[in-house]
Design a protein around this motif. Structure first.
Motif, PDB file in Angstrom:
ATOM      1  N   ILE A  76       0.925  -1.408  -0.036  1.00  0.00           N
ATOM      2  CA  ILE A  76       0.059  -0.104  -0.082  1.00  0.00           C
ATOM      3  C   ILE A  76       0.859   1.213   0.055  1.00  0.00           C
ATOM      4  O   ILE A  76       0.635   2.206  -0.598  1.00  0.00           O
ATOM      5  CB  ILE A  76      -0.923   0.005   1.144  1.00  0.00           C
ATOM      6  CG1 ILE A  76      -1.769  -1.404   1.267  1.00  0.00           C
ATOM      7  CG2 ILE A  76      -1.689   1.380   1.160  1.00  0.00           C
ATOM      8  CD1 ILE A  76      -2.705  -1.520   2.499  1.00  0.00           C
ATOM      9  N   GLU A  94       4.056   1.555  -1.258  1.00  0.00           N
ATOM     10  CA  GLU A  94       4.192   2.034  -2.722  1.00  0.00           C
ATOM     11  C   GLU A  94       3.233   2.870  -3.411  1.00  0.00           C
ATOM     12  O   GLU A  94       3.613   3.621  -4.430  1.00  0.00           O
ATOM     13  CB  GLU A  94       4.686   0.517  -3.266  1.00  0.00           C
ATOM     14  CG  GLU A  94       5.690  -0.040  -2.855  1.00  0.00           C
ATOM     15  CD  GLU A  94       6.979   0.688  -2.920  1.00  0.00           C
ATOM     16  OE1 GLU A  94       7.246   1.258  -4.090  1.00  0.00           O
ATOM     17  OE2 GLU A  94       7.920   0.529  -2.116  1.00  0.00           O
ATOM     18  N   CYS A  95       1.923   2.314  -3.254  1.00  0.00           N
ATOM     19  CA  CYS A  95       0.931   2.967  -4.175  1.00  0.00           C
ATOM     20  C   CYS A  95       0.780   4.409  -3.697  1.00  0.00           C
ATOM     21  O   CYS A  95       0.728   5.143  -4.755  1.00  0.00           O
ATOM     22  CB  CYS A  95      -0.409   2.087  -3.914  1.00  0.00           C
ATOM     23  SG  CYS A  95      -0.328   0.663  -4.634  1.00  0.00           S
ATOM     24  N   VAL A  96       0.447   4.767  -2.355  1.00  0.00           N
ATOM     25  CA  VAL A  96       0.171   6.093  -2.052  1.00  0.00           C
ATOM     26  C   VAL A  96       1.105   6.834  -1.970  1.00  0.00           C
ATOM     27  O   VAL A  96       0.958   8.209  -2.478  1.00  0.00           O
ATOM     28  CB  VAL A  96      -0.436   6.031  -0.649  1.00  0.00           C
ATOM     29  CG1 VAL A  96      -1.668   5.254  -0.217  1.00  0.00           C
ATOM     30  CG2 VAL A  96       0.549   5.582   0.408  1.00  0.00           C
TER      31      VAL A  96
END
Lengths: 518, 108, 43
Positions: free
Chosen positions: C23, C25-27
């Motif tokens: 998560i 890495e995504c945000v």
């Protein structure tokens, strides 16, 4: 020499009072919310021993029921019963009742830390000794017990952990040091439970056909506890202490840890020791964990379900040199979650599943059965963790589609064809891949399947040393018989080969010299 | 929700201000996501942790919800979450999360 | 500008769902600052 699986045993102990006293969900609740409705309601949700024995996933764990048969029963299995599926003993082991398990703990204690009320001992000794796995040497370790007043004294005044049976105080585990928290009564109890359940697993393994305890030279323990004192908190060595009680006089051993991935790490390590001929027979084993008893109890109670997490688990697997019959452990193509893998679920699955398959030149569908994390969905689904084995199979199937090993239309049937329903209790390392080893061996010996993959995963981040996840996997193949070794090279042939090599070398030197001269 | 995590949520909210915080969840199922969302908005429903009775009302989303997915680089999302999204029941997660947010969230 | 930009993100991942670091890495790509990331385990 290839390494094969010579046997596997699986045991459970039904410990409802330990759910109340030792499960961390409950012990935490007693601290933060001692008057909570949960703690009041919980005892009404505990199962009797008979209920725990009749529970089909437990019958599957000890080998009375094949996972495929369990899969045919609609979930949840809470009230599902099959006639005849109510046996204490199965082909892999047994489900031991709490009272006998306390005696087992006492018999496994070598430091006079576990003591039971003498009336309690007298009431249950006969049943304990009637167990065919309890040999004379273990019987001789039983202590006659102490007065009820002594039990109360140690529990009330000496920080001992109480042992209750049907809510009645029947014994204690005392601290092994006045100051050292690593030898506190709490730690000693956890370790003693782990040791006793591992010993019970090993005793069942030793009774299986073709297992000779004098041949076993190494034991690897892969539970999730740590034993040691303040100067070496995880010094070990559960393995040797377990081997000692079971009378493995030729064995030493060590502890291998890796959270829930521990058993698969240990399995690969042990298989490699056999393959390398360091040891001819190695046992991989682990006992269970009191801390996880009733771990998801709040959700189970809230939903009016029984406390399913009332079982201590254990297993023992014997690995040995190739006999041309038993299934072979493929030590050359193992999967590993590396530091660089990251935590994206697809990366985790590809490093554990498709990477070793590619290395072996195989497709996802070449593996008949995958055993990832075989947690019983009755336990995890009401707690919001979903059906863990099913999620693993869906992920493997999705990867297979991505790689072109599987048609998209086959996605839905993959979990049934290449997977299984989960039947193991949520005892951390216990459900992780290894519950299937016994079934796998039987199915390969029966010619039902040819190849399986055992996958272990571990939540390393819980130890606060790294944010990383971990996992390893290993394949098991049906034995195709021992292949003839290549014909030995005779001394004459060696001489002639060396002679030819020398001539060739001389010729090349001459040629080089001539080239230089030009 | 783990008690230590509840403590950290409480401390970080005090430090940064509730209006500046967004909680992103990765729960496997709708119900678990809903419970975690409830914990950081209306308080710990299990009455166990530091957030018991504390109505933070934080903005909270599951990583699979469009509000998060649409803001994230599509390539990175696909690489990190794509396959798990196929495995999870995203509709159920969205419906659980929306109902908790509608009821308890103070900063949307 | 997206609503995540400049926000302080608290991540509660799940070992059997989407783990914290994934998560994270995504945000990060949405211009948010991750102030805490953890992963829970129910098994």
């Amino acid at each position: 020499m290839n390494c094969v699986i010579k046997g596997a045993s699986y045991i459970l102990a039904h410990t409802p009072d330990m759910v109340l006293e030792n499960g961390t969900t409950q012990t935490t609740e007693k601290i933060v919310n001692p008057n909570s409705d949960y703690l009041k309601e919980l005892p009404n949700h505990l199962r009797t021993y008979e209920e725990a024995v009749k529970y089909l996933p437990n019958q599957t764990y000890i080998g009375n029921m094949h996972p495929d048969q369990l899969a045919e029963i609609p979930q949840p299995w809470t009230d599902a019963r099959i006639e005849g599926m109510d046996k204490r003993v199965g082909k892999y082991g047994e489900i031991m009742p709490q009272e006998e398990f306390y005696l087992m703990m006492q018999a496994c204690d070598v430091f006079e830390l576990v003591r039971l009320d003498k009336e309690f001992v007298a009431a249950h000794k006969e049943a304990f000794l009637a167990n065919p796995v309890i040999d004379e040497s273990i019987a001789a370790r039983l202590h006659e017990g102490v007065d009820a007043a002594e039990v109360e004294h140690f529990v009330n005044d000496e920080h001992a952990e109480p042992l209750y049976h049907n809510r009645k105080l029947v014994g204690y585990v005392k601290r092994a040091h006045d100051v050292d928290v690593n030898l506190s009564a709490h730690v000693m109890l956890e370790n003693m439970v782990s040791k006793a359940s591992a010993v019970l697993s090993l005793l069942h393994l030793l009774r299986q056909e073709g297992v000779n305890k004098d041949e076993i030279t190494y034991v690897v323990d892969c539970c999730e506890e740590a034993c040691g004192d303040m100067n070496q908190r995880g010094g070990g060595n559960f393995a040797k202490s377990i081997a000692e009680i079971a009378g493995l006089m030729s064995a030493t051993g060590c502890d291998v840890r890796g959270f829930c991935a521990g058993p698969t790490h240990a399995f690969i390590n042990a298989a490699s020791l056999v393959k390398a001929n360091t040891h001819k027979y190695v046992v991989v084993l682990a006992g269970g964990c009191t801390a996880k008893l009733g771990m998801n109890g709040k959700d189970h109670v809230k939903k009016g379900l029984p406390i399913y997490e009332d079982m201590i688990g254990g297993f023992a697997i014997l690995l040995g040199q190739d006999d041309g019959i038993n299934p072979v452990v493929d030590t050359e193509h193992t999967g590993r979650h590396t530091v660089g893998t990251g935590s994206a679920p697809q990366n985790v699955t590809s490093s554990l599943v498709t990477a070793p398959l590619e290395a072996a030149g195989l497709k996802v569908t070449d593996v008949d059965k995958y055993s990832a994390e075989m947690q019983n969905p009755d336990i995890t689904k009401p707690a919001g963790a979903g059906d863990v084995p099913l999620a693993n199979y869906k992920m493997i199937a999705a990867l297979a589609v991505k790689k072109g090993d599987l048609e998209k239309s086959q996605l839905a049937t993959f979990p049934t064809e290449h997977g299984m329903v989960g039947w193991a209790p949520t005892q951390g390392h216990i459900p992780s891949g290894v519950p299937y080893v016994g079934v796998c061996r039987d199915d390969m010996l029966a010619g039902k399947i040819k190849r399986a993959m055992i996958i272990g995963k571990g939540s390393l981040f819980l130890g606060r040393m790294t944010n990383l996840f971990d996992g390893v996997s290993v394949m098991i193949n049906a034995n195709e018989g021992i292949k003839e070794e290549a014909a030995a090279v005779s001394q004459e042939e060696i001489k002639s080969l060396i002679g030819k090599a020398m001539k060739d070398f001389a010729a090349s030197m001459l040629a080089a010299a001539e080239t230089d001269a030009e | 929700m783990d008690l230590e995590n509840q403590k950290r949520v409480l401390n970080l909210t005090e430090e940064h201000g509730a209006e500046n915080i967004v909680v992103v969840l990765g729960a496997a199922e709708g119900e678990a996501a809903g419970l975690a969302a409830e914990t950081v908005t209306a308080g710990d429903p299990t009455f166990a942790g530091p957030l018991t009775g504390v109505q933070l009302g934080l903005s909270v989303f599951h990583v699979c919800e469009p509000q998060i997915k649409d803001e994230v680089d599509a390539g990175v999302y696909d690489e990190q979450v794509g396959m798990m999204e196929m495995v999870m029941d995203v509709d159920d997660i969205i419906s659980e999360m929306s109902s908790i947010r509608d009821e308890f969230c103070k900063y949307l | 500008m997206g609503f995540l930009e400049g926000k302080k993100i608290i991540i509660i991942g799940d070992r059997d769902g989407v783990p914290g670091p994934a998560i994270e890495e995504c945000v990060k790509t949405a211009g948010a600052e991750v102030v805490y990331s953890s992963t829970e385990c129910f098994v």
